[in-house]
Motif scaffolding. Structure first.
Motif, PDB file in Angstrom:
ATOM      1  N   GLY A 109      84.096-115.531 135.661  1.00 48.29           N
ATOM      2  CA  GLY A 109      83.203-114.649 136.156  1.00 48.29           C
ATOM      3  C   GLY A 109      83.188-113.713 137.288  1.00 48.29           C
ATOM      4  O   GLY A 109      82.659-112.756 137.415  1.00 48.29           O
ATOM      5  N   LEU A 110      84.194-114.003 138.330  1.00 44.99           N
ATOM      6  CA  LEU A 110      84.385-113.425 139.475  1.00 44.99           C
ATOM      7  C   LEU A 110      85.328-112.184 139.154  1.00 44.99           C
ATOM      8  O   LEU A 110      85.417-111.338 140.304  1.00 44.99           O
ATOM      9  CB  LEU A 110      84.758-114.237 140.776  1.00 44.99           C
ATOM     10  N   CYS A 111      85.955-112.060 138.129  1.00 40.57           N
ATOM     11  CA  CYS A 111      86.818-111.051 137.737  1.00 40.57           C
ATOM     12  C   CYS A 111      86.832-110.845 136.236  1.00 40.57           C
ATOM     13  O   CYS A 111      87.903-111.089 135.625  1.00 40.57           O
ATOM     14  CB  CYS A 111      88.307-111.454 138.280  1.00 40.57           C
ATOM     15  N   PRO A 112      85.835-109.976 135.712  1.00 41.41           N
ATOM     16  CA  PRO A 112      86.000-109.545 134.346  1.00 41.41           C
ATOM     17  C   PRO A 112      87.015-108.793 134.159  1.00 41.41           C
ATOM     18  O   PRO A 112      87.523-107.845 134.819  1.00 41.41           O
ATOM     19  CB  PRO A 112      84.741-108.797 134.448  1.00 41.41           C
ATOM     20  N   LEU A 171      87.263-110.207 142.220  1.00 42.17           N
ATOM     21  CA  LEU A 171      87.221-108.928 142.481  1.00 42.17           C
ATOM     22  C   LEU A 171      85.444-108.571 142.452  1.00 42.17           C
ATOM     23  O   LEU A 171      85.198-107.580 143.159  1.00 42.17           O
ATOM     24  CB  LEU A 171      87.463-108.138 141.016  1.00 42.17           C
ATOM     25  N   LYS A 172      84.655-109.331 142.151  1.00 43.54           N
ATOM     26  CA  LYS A 172      83.240-109.125 142.173  1.00 43.54           C
ATOM     27  C   LYS A 172      82.577-109.727 143.599  1.00 43.54           C
ATOM     28  O   LYS A 172      82.986-110.909 143.733  1.00 43.54           O
ATOM     29  CB  LYS A 172      82.330-109.440 140.906  1.00 43.54           C
ATOM     30  N   LEU A 222      88.627-105.698 136.104  1.00 41.64           N
ATOM     31  CA  LEU A 222      90.300-105.429 136.582  1.00 41.64           C
ATOM     32  C   LEU A 222      91.250-104.461 136.349  1.00 41.64           C
ATOM     33  O   LEU A 222      91.844-103.791 136.998  1.00 41.64           O
ATOM     34  CB  LEU A 222      90.563-106.919 136.455  1.00 41.64           C
ATOM     35  N   GLU A 223      91.190-104.226 134.772  1.00 42.51           N
ATOM     36  CA  GLU A 223      91.790-103.156 134.182  1.00 42.51           C
ATOM     37  C   GLU A 223      91.802-101.896 134.953  1.00 42.51           C
ATOM     38  O   GLU A 223      92.601-100.899 134.949  1.00 42.51           O
ATOM     39  CB  GLU A 223      91.543-103.367 132.631  1.00 42.51           C
ATOM     40  N   SER A 224      90.514-101.506 135.071  1.00 42.01           N
ATOM     41  CA  SER A 224      90.105-100.232 135.451  1.00 42.01           C
ATOM     42  C   SER A 224      90.717-100.131 136.913  1.00 42.01           C
ATOM     43  O   SER A 224      91.097 -99.096 137.282  1.00 42.01           O
ATOM     44  CB  SER A 224      88.526 -99.866 135.707  1.00 42.01           C
ATOM     45  N   THR A 225      90.545-101.288 137.710  1.00 43.02           N
ATOM     46  CA  THR A 225      90.972-101.197 139.042  1.00 43.02           C
ATOM     47  C   THR A 225      92.704-101.297 139.073  1.00 43.02           C
ATOM     48  O   THR A 225      93.108-100.120 140.006  1.00 43.02           O
ATOM     49  CB  THR A 225      90.671-102.721 139.939  1.00 43.02           C
ATOM     50  N   ARG A 226      93.112-101.913 138.418  1.00 46.03           N
ATOM     51  CA  ARG A 226      94.625-101.955 138.125  1.00 46.03           C
ATOM     52  C   ARG A 226      95.085-100.141 137.586  1.00 46.03           C
ATOM     53  O   ARG A 226      96.180 -99.738 138.191  1.00 46.03           O
ATOM     54  CB  ARG A 226      95.332-102.509 137.027  1.00 46.03           C
ATOM     55  N   ASP A 285      87.286-103.246 145.312  1.00 48.01           N
ATOM     56  CA  ASP A 285      88.637-102.884 145.099  1.00 48.01           C
ATOM     57  C   ASP A 285      89.282-102.190 146.227  1.00 48.01           C
ATOM     58  O   ASP A 285      90.456-101.693 145.787  1.00 48.01           O
ATOM     59  CB  ASP A 285      88.589-102.033 143.738  1.00 48.01           C
ATOM     60  N   GLU A 286      88.736-102.092 147.380  1.00 44.31           N
ATOM     61  CA  GLU A 286      89.227-101.109 148.400  1.00 44.31           C
ATOM     62  C   GLU A 286      90.431-101.889 148.874  1.00 44.31           C
ATOM     63  O   GLU A 286      91.551-100.936 149.125  1.00 44.31           O
ATOM     64  CB  GLU A 286      88.420-101.019 149.545  1.00 44.31           C
ATOM     65  N   THR A 287      90.695-103.183 149.058  1.00 42.93           N
ATOM     66  CA  THR A 287      91.699-104.025 149.614  1.00 42.93           C
ATOM     67  C   THR A 287      92.774-103.548 148.631  1.00 42.93           C
ATOM     68  O   THR A 287      94.115-103.267 149.063  1.00 42.93           O
ATOM     69  CB  THR A 287      91.673-105.119 149.700  1.00 42.93           C
ATOM     70  N   LEU A 288      92.484-103.536 147.227  1.00 42.87           N
ATOM     71  CA  LEU A 288      93.742-103.446 146.167  1.00 42.87           C
ATOM     72  C   LEU A 288      94.199-102.060 146.072  1.00 42.87           C
ATOM     73  O   LEU A 288      95.545-101.881 146.046  1.00 42.87           O
ATOM     74  CB  LEU A 288      93.130-103.950 144.911  1.00 42.87           C
ATOM     75  N   LEU A 289      93.673-101.229 146.323  1.00 41.31           N
ATOM     76  CA  LEU A 289      93.730 -99.766 146.350  1.00 41.31           C
ATOM     77  C   LEU A 289      94.672 -99.144 147.257  1.00 41.31           C
ATOM     78  O   LEU A 289      95.290 -98.235 147.429  1.00 41.31           O
ATOM     79  CB  LEU A 289      92.604 -98.697 146.118  1.00 41.31           C
ATOM     80  N   GLN A 290      94.743-100.095 148.387  1.00 40.94           N
ATOM     81  CA  GLN A 290      95.458 -99.600 149.534  1.00 40.94           C
ATOM     82  C   GLN A 290      96.841-100.383 149.555  1.00 40.94           C
ATOM     83  O   GLN A 290      97.752-100.058 150.228  1.00 40.94           O
ATOM     84  CB  GLN A 290      94.845-100.337 150.829  1.00 40.94           C
TER      85      GLN A 290
END
Length: 231
Positions: A163-166, A135-136, A170-174, A144-149
């Motif tokens: 460390g690449l995905c706190p 994610l980072k 991730l919860e905020s993105t989900r 997060d652009e890809t995930l939001l699509q």
């Protein structure tokens, strides 16, 4: 003298209808993409391919190498967007060859490219499974652009010490994603789900059992995804 036949009692109930056989578990086709630094032949990929094959009872788990990784030379990967066309061609070839609901799965960078491929109108994807989603970016920004699509059910399997995905990010993105999504956390796991020996001992766990639990969670998610769609 022949014995008299007993007259059938017309009021007696008809024999009970046997119950229908249980529904057969659907067997998916999985296309599994490697991460940025190791090919499909790496120990990690071979290990997880076998676990996923068994847990999902998959028709096939197809692995492949991106062009920059082919030939045995270790080179830096290009931007993820430049890998989409090759990845899509592998998926289309696999779908032509094998039957079964299509599942895209990837490790780290491969999961990010899998999410990009899942948005193609040229294929019909049932679900995406992300193993250690990055994610980072290198500069620390959230990608997060890809995930939001995404419009297909998506599952994240993440180590709590990745460390690449706190997990908070991730919860905020989900919460912003519009498709159905789930998270399975490997407690103490790093980017490749490796858990420290002391951490395992302090909790009475072992690496194999923790990974098998993740594989079972993936299997359940995949089966549920065959009948569920995004909001």
């Amino acid at each position: 003298m022949a014995p008299k036949r007993r007259r059938t009692d017309e009021s007696s109930p008809a024999p009970a209808t046997p119950p229908p056989p249980p529904l057969r578990k659907r067997q998916p086709l999985v296309v599994f993409a490697h991460g940025a630094g190791a090919p499909s032949s790496s120990d990690w990929m071979v290990h997880w391919k076998k676990m996923v094959q068994d847990a999902l009872d998959a028709v096939e788990v197809v692995t492949f190498d991106y062009p920059y990784m082919s030939g045995g030379k270790r080179r830096a990967p290009p931007k993820a967007e430049k890998l989409v066309d090759h990845h899509l061609s592998i998926v289309k070839d696999a779908a032509d060859k094998y039957q079964g609901p299509l599942i895209l799965m990837g490790k780290s960078m491969g999961s990010r490219v899998s999410c990009m491929v899942a948005s193609s109108d040229e294929i019909d994807v049932s679900a995406v499974v992300c193993l250690g989603y990055p994610l980072k970016g290198m500069n620390g920004a959230v990608r997060d652009e890809t995930l939001l699509q995404l419009k297909v059910p998506t599952m994240f399997v993440q180590g709590s010490k990745d460390g690449l995905c706190p997990l908070d990010r991730l919860e905020s993105t989900r919460k912003k994603m519009t498709c159905k999504n789930e998270l399975h956390v490997i407690d103490g796991g790093d980017h490749s789900f490796k858990i420290g020996k002391k951490y395992l001992e302090s909790r009475g766990l072992n690496q194999h059992d923790v990974e098998m639990e993740a594989a079972k969670a993936i299997s359940q998610f995949v089966q549920n995804s065959f009948t569920e769609s995004c909001v």
